[in-house]
Design an enzyme around this catalytic site. Structure first.
Site, short mmCIF file in Angstrom:
data_model
loop_
_atom_site.label_atom_id
_atom_site.label_comp_id
_atom_site.label_asym_id
_atom_site.label_seq_id
_atom_site.Cartn_x
_atom_site.Cartn_y
_atom_site.Cartn_z
N LYS A 183 0.63 -1.24 0.05
CA LYS A 183 -0.22 -0.06 -0.10
C LYS A 183 1.05 1.21 -0.01
CE LYS A 183 -1.97 2.78 1.95
NZ LYS A 183 -1.66 4.31 1.33
N GLU A 258 9.06 1.53 10.77
CA GLU A 258 10.58 2.61 10.52
C GLU A 258 9.63 3.84 10.57
OE1 GLU A 258 13.31 1.47 10.51
OE2 GLU A 258 13.14 -0.65 10.00
N CYS A 292 13.82 10.31 6.42
CA CYS A 292 13.78 10.23 7.71
C CYS A 292 15.17 10.35 8.53
CB CYS A 292 13.33 8.85 7.96
SG CYS A 292 14.25 7.51 7.24
N GLU A 386 10.08 16.39 14.38
CA GLU A 386 10.60 16.25 13.31
C GLU A 386 10.32 17.41 12.27
OE1 GLU A 386 9.03 13.10 11.14
OE2 GLU A 386 11.04 12.35 10.43
P1 NAD Z 1 2.26 8.63 7.19
O1 NAD Z 1 2.32 7.78 8.52
O2 NAD Z 1 1.37 9.65 7.02
O3 NAD Z 1 1.77 7.48 5.74
C1 NAD Z 1 2.50 6.51 5.60
C2 NAD Z 1 1.59 5.58 4.83
O4 NAD Z 1 0.79 4.88 5.93
C3 NAD Z 1 1.15 6.01 3.97
O5 NAD Z 1 1.11 5.13 2.63
C4 NAD Z 1 -0.31 6.37 4.46
O6 NAD Z 1 -1.38 6.12 3.28
C5 NAD Z 1 -0.38 5.25 5.27
N1 NAD Z 1 -1.51 5.26 6.43
C6 NAD Z 1 -1.95 6.36 6.90
N2 NAD Z 1 -2.60 6.36 8.06
C7 NAD Z 1 -2.86 4.86 8.02
C8 NAD Z 1 -3.71 4.22 8.74
N3 NAD Z 1 -4.22 4.30 9.74
N4 NAD Z 1 -3.50 2.70 8.55
C9 NAD Z 1 -2.72 2.26 7.60
N5 NAD Z 1 -1.93 2.96 6.89
C10 NAD Z 1 -1.99 4.28 7.05
O7 NAD Z 1 3.56 8.99 6.67
P2 NAD Z 1 4.12 9.96 5.44
O8 NAD Z 1 3.83 11.33 5.91
O9 NAD Z 1 3.56 9.32 4.28
O10 NAD Z 1 5.55 9.92 5.45
C11 NAD Z 1 6.42 10.89 6.26
C12 NAD Z 1 6.96 10.30 7.56
O11 NAD Z 1 7.58 8.79 7.17
C13 NAD Z 1 7.84 10.98 8.36
O12 NAD Z 1 7.73 11.01 9.69
C14 NAD Z 1 9.17 10.14 8.35
O13 NAD Z 1 10.24 10.37 9.09
C15 NAD Z 1 8.72 8.89 8.31
N6 NAD Z 1 9.87 7.96 7.63
C16 NAD Z 1 10.62 7.02 8.21
C17 NAD Z 1 11.51 6.31 7.66
C18 NAD Z 1 12.23 5.24 8.32
O14 NAD Z 1 12.84 4.36 7.75
N7 NAD Z 1 12.42 5.40 9.69
C19 NAD Z 1 11.67 6.52 6.01
C20 NAD Z 1 11.07 7.37 5.49
C21 NAD Z 1 9.89 8.08 6.11
#
Ligand code: NAD
Length: 491
Positions: A183, A258, A292, A386
Site C-alpha cells: 500500500k 520505521e 527520515c 521532526e
Molecule cells: P504517514 O504515516 O502519514 O503515511 C505513511 C503510509 O501510511 C501511507 O501509505 C499512508 O497512506 C498510510 N497510512 C496512514 N494512516 C494509516 C492507517 N491508519 N492505517 C494504515 N495505513 C495508514 O507518513 P508520511 O507522511 O507518508 O511519511 C512521512 C513520515 O515517514 C515521516 O515521519 C518520516 O520520518 C517517516 N519515514 C520514516 C522512514 C524510516 O525508515 N524510519 C523512512 C521514510 C519516512
C-alpha cells in the site's frame, strides 16, 4: 540517460492507473479514483483507482492464495526473479526517474540515486533466498530449526522515497518466500503500482505481489487484524505506526516500524570543520529535508560554533532551488502545501522564541529555501519535533558531554553523526548515543543493503536489512527433532 525538458513533460491527458491484484490491473470495486498531483507544477499527474476495504480484502486473498505457489519455488527460482527484476529496473531507469521527478518532486540526482540504489538492493537480495539458515542443537537426538515464510506480508510506505522504501519491503518479504500486499502513499501511488508490473514482468507468479493505492486510514484496521496477514511492515509517521502496532499486537501479528527521526549531527571541537559542513549541508537539505535520516539538529561544541554558522550559511544560501527537472537544481518542491506550512510553523515559532534566522525562512510555494536557524534550545518545538523540511537547526554545546546530552534529549532515535578527528572519542560517544544508526565522520543519510536499518525510542521497532536482519519479521522459526533409537518413557 535523457531527462525530458520541463515543457515536454507537460501532459495534456493525465495517466490512468488501476490497482494491481492477482497479476492484473483492475479498477477499484467502487470504481472511484483519486487525483495524484505533480508537486512542482500543481498539475494533475495521474488519476488513480482508489482502493477501499473490498479491494484490500481481494488483495489479501490473492496473496494468501499465492503462498503455496511461491513457497514451492526453490531458492534458485526466487533468486532468478529478483535478479531479473534488477535487470528490468535498470532497463526502465528512465521511466522510473521521470516518475520520481513528476510525482514526488525529486531532483534528477535524487531520482537517479534512488533507482541506482534500488537496483543494487535487488542484486544484493538475489542471494538472500539461499542464505536463510537454521540451526542444529547438540541434544543427543537429531534436533534442528528451520525458518519458514510467515505467509502474507502487508507493506505500507510513505511518499518521500517512494521507490526505494516500497522496493525494500517488497523484496525483503519476497526473498524470504512470502507474498505481499503493498500500500504505497497516496501522494506517490504510481511508483508503487509500477513495481507491481515490474515484478510481474520479471516472472513473479500471479498474486505473489499485489499493489493497492488509496487512503491508508480506510484499510489500516483491516490489514492489522485480518487473520491471513502475518506481518505488517510499516514506514511512516510515528503516530500512524503506533496506531497500527496497537491493533497488530492485539492480534499477535509481527510488525516492523520505521518511523520519524530528529537526527543529530554532533560536531566536536577537533572536527575537520569544512568536511563536517559539507556533510551536514547534504544531509540537512537533500530532497528538501524530506528524509527520515535528515540531519535535523546540528549540535556544535562551543569553540567551533560561530565559524560553523558562517560556513553553513554560506553553503546553504548558495544551493539552487527550483525546477527539479533541471540537472543543476539541488532542492525541488515540498511534497504539498501542508508539509510546507508545517515546516514554516516550526521555523517561525523558534524565531519567536528567541532563535536566530540566519538564512532562508521565506516560503515561495511550492519551494521552501534552505534555512539555517541558530541558538535553537531544547524547549523549542524546532528542537523536539521532526521538521521534514530543508532546515538546519543549530544548537550550541558547552562541551562533548553536553553535546551527547543534547543529542539524547529527544523522543526519537533513528540516525546520528559524530564529526571528530579522534576516532576513539567518536566510538565511545557512538556507544552512548540513543540511536539505531551512528556514523562517525559521515552524513546521517547513509544505507547499505545488508545492515540493520532502523531506530530506537519513537523512531521504530525492528530492523530492516538483508543477510538476516529482517528474518525476525519475515520468517517463522520451527524446531524439528528426529528421535534416534527408541526412547524410554516413564509409563
Ligand atoms: P504517514 O504515516 O502519514 O503515511 C505513511 C503510509 O501510511 C501511507 O501509505 C499512508 O497512506 C498510510 N497510512 C496512514 N494512516 C494509516 C492507517 N491508519 N492505517 C494504515 N495505513 C495508514 O507518513 P508520511 O507522511 O507518508 O511519511 C512521512 C513520515 O515517514 C515521516 O515521519 C518520516 O520520518 C517517516 N519515514 C520514516 C522512514 C524510516 O525508515 N524510519 C523512512 C521514510 C519516512
Amino acid at each position: 540517460m535523457t531527462i525530458k525538458a520541463p515543457e515536454q513533460a507537460t501532459q495534456s491527458i493525465p495517466r490512468q492507473e488501476d490497482l494491481f491484484i492477482n497479476g492484473e490491473n483492475r479498477p477499484s470495486a467502487s470504481k472511484e479514483t483519486f487525483d495524484d498531483f505533480n508537486p512542482t507544477t500543481g498539475e494533475l499527474f495521474a488519476k488513480v483507482a482508489k482502493a477501499g476495504v473490498e479491494d484490500a480484502e481481494a488483495a489479501i486473498e490473492a496473496a494468501q492464495a499465492a503462498t503455496s505457489k511461491w513457497q514451492a519455488i526453490p531458492a534458485a527460482g526466487r533468486e532468478k526473479v529478483l535478479w531479473q527484476a534488477a535487470a528490468l529496473l535498470e532497463q526502465q531507469m528512465n521511466e522510473f526517474v521521470e516518475t520520481l521527478i513528476d510525482e514526488s518532486g525529486s531532483t534528477v540526482a535524487k531520482a537517479k540515486g534512488e533507482v541506482i540504489k534500488s537496483v543494487d538492493f535487488l542484486r544484493a537480495a538475489a542471494g538472500e533466498p539461499r542464505r536463510i539458515e537454521g540451526d542444529t542443537t547438540p541434544s543427543g537426538k537429531c534436533s534442528f530449526s528451520i525458518r519458514q515464510p510467515v505467509g502474507v506480508v502487508v507493506a505500507i510506505t510513505p511518499w518521500n522515497v517512494p521507490l526505494g522504501l516500497s522496493l525494500k519491503k517488497v523484496v525483503l518479504a519476497l526473498a524470504t518466500g512470502n507474498t505481499v500486499v503493498l500500500k504505497p502513499a497516496s501522494a506517490t501511488p504510481v511508483v508503487g503500482l509500477m513495481l507491481g508490473r515490474l515484478f510481474h514482468d520479471a516472472g513473479l507468479p500471479e498474486g505473489v505481489l499485489n499493489v493497492i493505492a488509496g487512503p491508508g486510514k480506510s484499510m489500516g484496521d483491516l490489514f492489522a487484524s485480518h487473520p491471513a496477514v502475518k506481518t505488517i511492515t510499516f514506514t511512516g509517521e510515528t503516530v500512524t505506526g503506533k496506531y497500527l502496532a496497537g491493533i497488530a499486537a492485539s492480534h499477535l501479528k509481527r510488525f516492523a516500524l520505521e518511523l520519524g527521526g530528529k537526527n543529530p549531527a554532533i560536531i566536536l571541537k577537533d572536527a575537520d570543520l569544512d568536511y563536517a559542513v559539507q556533510a551536514v549541508t547534504f544531509a540537512a537539505f537533500h530532497h528538501q529535508g524530506q528524509n527520515c535520516m535528515s540531519v535535523d539538529r546540528v549540535i556544535v561544541e562551543e569553540p567551533l560554533y560561530d565559524e560553523l554558522l558562517e560556513r553553513l550559511v554560506k553553503k546553504a544560501s548558495a544551493l539552487k532551488v527550483g525546477d527539479p527537472r533541471l540537472p543543476e537544481t539541488q532542492l525541488g518542491p515540498m511534497i504539498n502545501e501542508g508539509q510546507l506550512q508545517s515546516v514554516h510553523k516550526l521555523v517561525t515559532e523558534a524565531v519567536d522564541a528567541g532563535a536566530r534566522l540566519l538564512c532562508g525562512g521565506e516560503p515561495n510555494p511550492p519551494f521552501y529555501p534552505p534555512t539555517v536557524v541558530a541558538d535553537v534550545e531544547p524547549s523549542m518545538s524546532l528542537f523536539q519535533e521532526e521538521t521534514f523540511g530543508p532546515v538546519a537547526p543549530v544548537i550550541r554545546a558547552k562541551d562533548a558531554e553536553d553535546a551527547l546530552a543534547l543529542a539524547n534529549n529527544s523522543r526519537y532515535g533513528l540516525a546520528a553523526a559524530i564529526f571528530t578527528r579522534d576516532v576513539e572519542k567518536g566510538l565511545a560517544m557512538a556507544r552512548k548515543i540513543e540511536a539505531g544508526m551512528v556514523h562517525i565522520n559521515d552524513a546521517t543519510i547513509y544505507t547499505e543493503p545488508t545492515t540493520p536499518f532502523g531506530g530506537v525510542k519513537d523512531s521504530g521497532f525492528g530492523r530492516e536489512g538483508l543477510a538476516g536482519w529482517s528474518w525476525h519479521e519475515m520468517t517463522e522459526p520451527k524446531w524439528i527433532t528426529i528421535q534416534l533409537g527408541e526412547k524410554k518413557y516413564p509409563f
